[in-house]
Design an enzyme around this catalytic site. Structure first.
Site, short mmCIF file in Angstrom:
data_model
loop_
_atom_site.label_atom_id
_atom_site.label_comp_id
_atom_site.label_asym_id
_atom_site.label_seq_id
_atom_site.Cartn_x
_atom_site.Cartn_y
_atom_site.Cartn_z
N HIS A 172 30.43 55.93 55.57
CA HIS A 172 30.86 57.08 56.39
C HIS A 172 31.85 57.98 55.67
O HIS A 172 32.12 59.09 56.12
CB HIS A 172 31.42 56.61 57.73
CG HIS A 172 32.75 55.95 57.63
ND1 HIS A 172 32.90 54.62 57.32
CD2 HIS A 172 34.00 56.43 57.80
CE1 HIS A 172 34.17 54.32 57.32
NE2 HIS A 172 34.88 55.39 57.59
N LYS A 176 28.10 64.66 54.38
CA LYS A 176 27.11 65.56 53.80
C LYS A 176 27.80 66.73 53.08
O LYS A 176 27.39 67.13 51.99
CB LYS A 176 26.23 66.11 54.92
CG LYS A 176 24.95 66.70 54.44
CD LYS A 176 24.04 66.94 55.63
CE LYS A 176 22.67 67.34 55.15
NZ LYS A 176 21.70 67.30 56.24
N HIS A 234 32.14 52.99 48.18
CA HIS A 234 32.32 54.43 48.27
C HIS A 234 32.59 55.13 46.94
O HIS A 234 31.90 56.08 46.57
CB HIS A 234 33.45 54.70 49.26
CG HIS A 234 33.74 56.13 49.43
ND1 HIS A 234 32.76 57.07 49.70
CD2 HIS A 234 34.89 56.82 49.33
CE1 HIS A 234 33.32 58.26 49.78
NE2 HIS A 234 34.59 58.14 49.55
P1 NDP Z 1 34.81 44.15 66.37
O1 NDP Z 1 35.14 42.74 66.08
O2 NDP Z 1 35.81 45.04 67.01
O3 NDP Z 1 33.50 44.20 67.31
C1 NDP Z 1 32.39 43.39 67.08
C2 NDP Z 1 31.42 43.50 68.24
O4 NDP Z 1 30.36 42.58 68.01
C3 NDP Z 1 32.01 43.19 69.60
O5 NDP Z 1 31.60 44.21 70.49
C4 NDP Z 1 31.33 41.87 69.96
O6 NDP Z 1 31.05 41.78 71.33
C5 NDP Z 1 30.00 41.99 69.24
N1 NDP Z 1 29.36 40.68 69.02
C6 NDP Z 1 29.83 39.65 68.28
N2 NDP Z 1 28.94 38.62 68.32
C7 NDP Z 1 27.88 39.04 69.05
C8 NDP Z 1 26.65 38.45 69.44
N3 NDP Z 1 26.28 37.22 69.02
N4 NDP Z 1 25.77 39.18 70.20
C9 NDP Z 1 26.12 40.42 70.62
N5 NDP Z 1 27.29 41.04 70.27
C10 NDP Z 1 28.15 40.35 69.51
O7 NDP Z 1 34.28 44.77 64.99
P2 NDP Z 1 34.33 46.30 64.49
O8 NDP Z 1 33.86 47.15 65.59
O9 NDP Z 1 35.66 46.58 63.89
O10 NDP Z 1 33.31 46.30 63.25
C11 NDP Z 1 31.91 46.24 63.41
C12 NDP Z 1 31.25 46.50 62.06
O11 NDP Z 1 31.62 47.79 61.58
C13 NDP Z 1 31.68 45.52 60.97
O12 NDP Z 1 30.56 45.31 60.13
C14 NDP Z 1 32.74 46.29 60.19
O13 NDP Z 1 32.82 45.88 58.85
C15 NDP Z 1 32.20 47.71 60.29
N6 NDP Z 1 33.21 48.75 60.16
C16 NDP Z 1 34.25 48.83 61.04
C17 NDP Z 1 35.18 49.84 60.93
C18 NDP Z 1 36.31 49.96 61.91
O14 NDP Z 1 37.16 50.84 61.69
N7 NDP Z 1 36.36 49.14 62.95
C19 NDP Z 1 35.08 50.87 59.86
C20 NDP Z 1 33.93 50.71 58.99
C21 NDP Z 1 33.05 49.69 59.16
P3 NDP Z 1 31.76 40.66 72.23
O15 NDP Z 1 33.24 40.87 72.13
O16 NDP Z 1 31.18 40.96 73.56
O17 NDP Z 1 31.30 39.37 71.64
#
Ligand code: NDP
Length: 462
Positions: A172, A176, A234
């Protein structure tokens, strides 16, 4: 002009997560508010038993900012999405659950894996191509794998599900506008191309220094560190755009081929104690705010030796770049934010005797976010016409009116993989860094220290 999306449904897995709430939904909202994505269905899914109202509240609060700035058509479209969006509870790793949901959604569907990386991999491993509706797009977050081998394995899993141009590996930071700004500068100016090579360029530095510390993100960052978080995903992409040969068109195939060729010629050579450096911040002050020692931050495992500042020297072994070091550096909790590529030209071969003052090498600086251009040249005066002085020519480059994740989503929803990291490139970026990661794991390169709020460890260039 409004743009109908190619994708009919955006399914976000990880609906309750940080990425979804803080970046994805606001990015989508701005895209919709600018009339650049219409007719889309939005579905959130997660393992929590959320009520429809809980999800709606999340969507509406993430949409609020864009809604307040939208025109009438944009407001109507945001309202339509809010009224029709739904939340589905499911375990994406359980056999058949995700496939069953996909079968109920209007196709084509873009599946955004906003999940912990290992969960995304498990979710893909339980899917089969036959279960996916026609035209399905898979959107994978970083980190994409953790080594060349694991990235290849993940590519094989994804490649068995959908064609490569339906897989979006997200970087991200690489918007572009940034990509096109670099290409415009390089390939729309005849005066640059003849000097854009080893004969005239001494070194290229690509720097992403932030004054932000960990900011509560230990769960992700402590397992990644600066090298994997920024350089792998990146800075190598930016390097490739600066180093590549001219593409015939801006189509994804021409552009991504040219990026891949540049990366295939790239490597970090031994000795790694000379060609890589790593450091971790200790307690200090950032903007008048006290910052604790990284190793003592909540959620950090000190024994992991995670670096918060990394630097590598990449060599590009081809005719154009042989012998020109590409220095890539990224770090956190530094004294200032600095996000730029600096191209330093070689000194003039002979300065006519009689000039006074300092004749410094020319430098071209491309700033990222906001995108700017600065060109440092030596000019005469002011005052004494024999005395050389430094002047900087500056220009503002084109900015995007979308948020970074709006640009990512626009590519996904319109079916354009231009900004997505291609499979071979994802593997190659790990191939370039794997030897350094191994050397660091062997402790062949010391983990240095710097106080938060400083320019880095002593002896590192500022
Ligand atoms: P979080 O830990 O905040 O969220 C993860 C999500 O995954 C939760 O909503 C959780 O839901 C869900 N989840 C986990 N296990 C399951 C399952 N078995 N089935 C369904 N849902 C599931 O992570 P982030 O949002 O921070 O990050 C997500 C991705 O994005 C990662 O790969 C990270 O590296 C990438 N990323 C994140 C950034 C950021 O700033 N946060 C920036 C750039 C990349 P529940 O709680 O209901 O289990």
């Amino acid at each position: 002009m409004t743009s109908q999306t190619t994708v009919k449904t955006l399914l976000i897995l990880g609906a309750s997560g940080d990425l979804t709430g803080r970046l994805l939904l606001p990015g989508l909202a701005r895209l919709v508010a600018r009339d650049r994505a219409t007719g889309l269905q939005l579905v959130g899914a997660g393992s929590d038993p959320w009520t429809p109202d809980q999800w709606l509240e999340r969507v509406e609060s993430a949409f609020a900012d864009a809604n307040s700035q939208a025109d009438a058509a944009g407001k109507r479209e945001l309202k339509r999405i809010s009224e029709t969006t739904s939340y589905r509870e499911l375990d994406v790793t359980a056999d058949g659950q995700l496939a069953a949901l996909l079968g109920q959604l209007e196709a084509p569907v873009a599946v955004y894996f906003a999940l912990p990386p290992h969960i995304s991999q498990e979710a893909c491993a339980v899917l089969t191509a036959a279960e996916l509706p026609a035209g399905t797009r898979l959107v994978m977050e970083k980190p994409f794998g953790s080594s060349e081998e694991s990235a290849r394995h993940l590519n094989q899993t994804l490649g068995a599900l959908v064609p490569e141009d339906h897989i979006h590996r997200v970087d991200h930071f690489l918007g572009k506008a940034t990509v096109l700004n670099i290409l415009g500068l390089r390939f729309a100016n005849t005066f640059l191309e003849p000097v854009w090579n080893r004969n005239h360029i001494e070194k290229v530095e690509i720097i992403f220094d932030e004054d932000l510390a960990l900011e509560g993100r230990a769960r992700y960052y402590d397992g990644a560190g600066a090298l994997r978080d920024m350089i792998q995903s990146h800075l190598l992409q930016i390097m490739a755009l600066l180093a590549m040969e001219a593409p015939a068109t801006l189509d994804e195939r021409d552009l991504r081929d040219a990026v891949a060729v540049a990366l295939r010629a790239s490597s970090i050579k031994a000795p790694y104690a000379k060609n890589s450096r790593r450091a971790r911040y200790t307690a200090g002050t950032l903007d008048g705010r006290k910052v604790p020692d990284y190793a003592k931050e909540k959620g950090v495992d000190e024994s992991r030796n995670t670096e918060t500042l990394a630097e590598v020297q990449v060599d590009i072994d081809n005719w154009r770049w042989q012998g020109v070091p590409f220095i890539l550096r990224s770090g956190k909790a530094l004294g200032g934010t600095r996000k730029e590529a600096v191209v330093t030209f070689r000194p003039v071969p002979h300065l006519p005797k009689g000039f006074t003052g300092v004749d410094s090498p020319n430098q071209l600086r491309i700033g990222f976010g906001p995108d700017t251009l600065q060109f440092d040249v030596d000019v005469n005066g002011p005052g004494n016409v024999l005395s050389l002085d430094r002047a900087t020519l500056t220009a503002e480059l084109s900015a995007s009116d979308l948020l970074p994740y709006g640009e990512v989503l626009e590519g996904v929803l319109m079916g354009d993989p231009l900004l997505s990291v291609r499979a071979d490139t994802a593997e190659d970026c790990w191939r370039i860094l794997d030897p350094v990661i191994k050397a660091w794991n062997r402790d062949s390169v010391p983990l240095e220290e710097y106080a938060a709020g400083t320019a880095g460890p002593e002896g590192w260039p500022a």
